[in-house]
Motif scaffolding. Structure first.
Motif, PDB file in Angstrom:
ATOM      1  N   MET A   1       4.563  14.263  63.547  1.00 59.34           N
ATOM      2  CA  MET A   1       5.646  15.246  63.262  1.00 59.34           C
ATOM      3  C   MET A   1       7.183  14.457  63.589  1.00 59.34           C
ATOM      4  O   MET A   1       7.157  14.000  64.769  1.00 59.34           O
ATOM      5  CB  MET A   1       5.430  16.520  63.851  1.00 59.34           C
ATOM      6  CG  MET A   1       4.225  17.050  63.651  1.00 59.34           C
ATOM      7  SD  MET A   1       4.133  18.886  64.168  1.00 59.34           S
ATOM      8  CE  MET A   1       5.205  19.735  63.108  1.00 59.34           C
ATOM      9  N   ASP A   2       7.799  14.710  62.575  1.00 57.75           N
ATOM     10  CA  ASP A   2       9.264  14.130  62.761  1.00 57.75           C
ATOM     11  C   ASP A   2      10.115  15.286  63.542  1.00 57.75           C
ATOM     12  O   ASP A   2       9.995  16.512  63.323  1.00 57.75           O
ATOM     13  CB  ASP A   2       9.948  14.163  61.552  1.00 57.75           C
ATOM     14  CG  ASP A   2       9.334  12.835  60.772  1.00 57.75           C
ATOM     15  OD1 ASP A   2       8.922  12.051  61.294  1.00 57.75           O
ATOM     16  OD2 ASP A   2       9.405  12.890  59.485  1.00 57.75           O
ATOM     17  N   PRO A   3      10.695  14.771  64.597  1.00 60.59           N
ATOM     18  CA  PRO A   3      11.689  15.910  65.318  1.00 60.59           C
ATOM     19  C   PRO A   3      12.779  16.385  64.589  1.00 60.59           C
ATOM     20  O   PRO A   3      13.215  17.490  64.870  1.00 60.59           O
ATOM     21  CB  PRO A   3      12.287  15.027  66.618  1.00 60.59           C
ATOM     22  CG  PRO A   3      11.947  13.566  66.118  1.00 60.59           C
ATOM     23  CD  PRO A   3      11.163  13.615  65.035  1.00 60.59           C
TER      24      PRO A   3
END
Length: 112
Positions: A1-3
């Protein structure tokens, strides 16, 4: 998951039940109640000593904890105190028995 979100993402205000703060609060409380009632957590406890352990603590660690050591020390001290009291009571009863036997011996010697 991308921040970080996608740079081309679009965001909108929530609608439906999540837009109503009161309904969302009620749902949150209902969910917390459901989790409370449906979850099971094993907690080690000794209510007499007031010692409790989190679920991560093994049974062996719980019984070998410093609190358990303190409980054993308290037990040993209480046992020594009780033993001392009983020893004094036994000694007093033995002395009383010895006096009674001496009196009986004297009475039998004086009569016989």
């Amino acid at each position: 998951m991308d921040p970080a979100p996608d740079p081309q993402a679009r965001f909108a205000a929530p609608d439906g039940p999540v837009a109503d703060a009161h309904l969302l609060s009620a749902l949150q409380k209902d969910f917390a109640d459901w989790v409370y009632r449906k979850s099971k957590v094993t907690v080690r406890a000794n209510t007499v000593l007031g010692v409790f352990a989190t679920p991560e603590v093994s049974q062996a660690d719980f019984y070998e904890s410093p609190a358990a050591d303190g409980a054993r020390d308290a037990r040993d001290a209480d046992l020594a105190k009780t033993t001392g009291t009983l020893d004094r009571q036994i000694a007093a009863l033995q002395e009383k028995l010895a006096r009674a036997e001496r009196d009986l011996q004297q009475n039998q010697t004086g009569i016989g």
